[in-house]
Design a protein around this motif. Structure first.
Motif, mmCIF file in Angstrom:
data_model
loop_
_atom_site.group_PDB
_atom_site.id
_atom_site.type_symbol
_atom_site.label_atom_id
_atom_site.label_comp_id
_atom_site.label_asym_id
_atom_site.label_seq_id
_atom_site.Cartn_x
_atom_site.Cartn_y
_atom_site.Cartn_z
ATOM 1 N N HIS A 212 10.267 -27.335 11.842
ATOM 2 C CA HIS A 212 10.681 -27.490 13.236
ATOM 3 C C HIS A 212 11.679 -28.631 13.407
ATOM 4 N N VAL B 241 8.503 -19.518 17.863
ATOM 5 C CA VAL B 241 9.726 -20.332 17.942
ATOM 6 C C VAL B 241 10.455 -20.310 16.604
ATOM 7 N N ASP C 158 10.471 -24.368 24.342
ATOM 8 C CA ASP C 158 10.037 -23.179 23.610
ATOM 9 C C ASP C 158 8.525 -23.009 23.617
#
Length: 345
Positions: free
Chosen positions: A237, A263, A90
């Motif tokens: 994340h 992302v 990503d």
């Protein structure tokens, strides 16, 4: 003049194919050292001799080989571009843009770029490139706290520039003004009558995360909006944590979800859509970084645009000044665009 080996060449079209520094020195009755100094521009020789060599190599269309050029200038004419080994798929759009900017700028300086994989887990490739004297300088593409790469480079004499502000004296860097951009985005959203926000951020060891957080808080404060610490989520994340975060945010009925990067925003939007939540009808959505990852989404995503190619090119410009012994200073790039799109209408 030394004759060209190509008998079929037209008069006046003689090339430098068979010329070496040794051959040029003999032709002009000079030493090889004098010719090398004249070509490299370094060393003490008279201006008349330098001009004499310059006129001759122009006449024969002489271009020194990469090896000869390196020896004459005591340089490799290579710079290294460090990418983190642990980068994800990503993240590739960002790193790809940076690489294009670096390569284009290096080309303008007659330099080539050596890509090097190194991060906190492994710096062997970086150590090998420096030990074997393959490069004249380095661009570090990721700036994080307690960076093993930067700590290693501090002990070396090789010039280097970090993309991102390491918040440490003595380290050259080039960075986007993420704090001001994030603040301006928040002010624009509040001016559109949004009052309640949630922030989803990535790795808090990245300096860019801290800069964007500061901008978020500053924007709220400047518009008189109280900050709800319970609606700020960092390190989102990691694994499946994002789904739980978004669920919590929805329970708090916020006006707008602000994501620190493309992302996180992409994954948040996908989760909202699969949960039957409409953007922007039920909740607004924003990203602090615009990339190809968000390009074809419906609705289109309000985001901050930074020119990552330009960031890479500016890194090279600062690095080349350092390599050439000129005054080199860190730079903060103030050009960014607020891309106001469907996700906040």
């Amino acid at each position: 003049m030394i004759s060209n080996a190509n008998e079929d060449s037209n008069p006046g079209e003689e090339t430098s194919m068979n010329y070496t520094i040794d051959a040029i020195a003999k032709e002009l009755g000079l030493s090889k050292t004098t010719v090398s100094r004249a070509i490299s521009g370094k060393g003490r020789i008279s201006e008349s001799t330098r001009q004499r060599v310059a006129d001759f190599i122009k006449e024969i269309n002489y271009m020194p080989s990469a090896v000869a050029r390196s020896l004459a200038a005591s340089k490799t004419f290579n710079i290294g571009l460090i990418f983190p080994q642990d980068s994800t798929l990503d993240e590739m759009p960002y790193f790809q843009d940076v690489m294009v900017g670096v390569c284009e700028a290096a080309m303008d300086h007659d330099y080539d770029v050596l890509n090097i994989l190194a991060d906190n887990n492994d710096i062997h490739s970086l150590d090998r490139a420096i030990t074997n004297k393959k490069i004249d300088g380095l661009i570090v593409s990721r700036c994080i706290k307690d960076s093993r790469v930067i700590e290693y480079l501090k002990d070396k004499e090789l010039p280097y520039v970090v993309l991102g502000n390491p918040l440490e004296e003595g380290i050259l860097y080039v960075d986007n003004d993420n704090k001001t951009a994030a603040r301006r985005m928040m002010e624009a959203l509040i001016d559109q009558h949004m009052k309640k926000f949630a922030l989803i951020g990535g790795n808090e060891s990245f300096f860019v995360t801290q800069s964007r957080l500061e901008g978020y808080l500053e924007g709220l404060n400047k518009r008189g909006i109280d900050v709800n610490e319970n609606l700020i989520f960092l390190n989102a994340h990691r694994g499946e944590r994002l789904k739980s975060i978004v669920s919590t945010i929805l329970e708090n009925e916020v006006d707008c979800i602000v994501c620190m990067d493309d992302v996180l925003c992409n994954n948040t939007l996908l989760f909202l859509q699969t949960s039957g939540v409409s953007v922007p009808k039920d909740v607004k959505l924003v990203s602090y970084y615009d990339s190809k990852l968000l390009l074809n989404h419906t609705p289109s995503i309000t985001s901050l645009y930074f020119d990552s190619k330009y960031l890479g090119a500016q890194g090279v410009d600062v690095l080349m000044r350092k390599i050439d012994g000129k005054v080199a200073q860190s730079r903060i790039l103030t050009d960014f665009n607020l891309q106001m799109r469907e996700s906040t209408r």
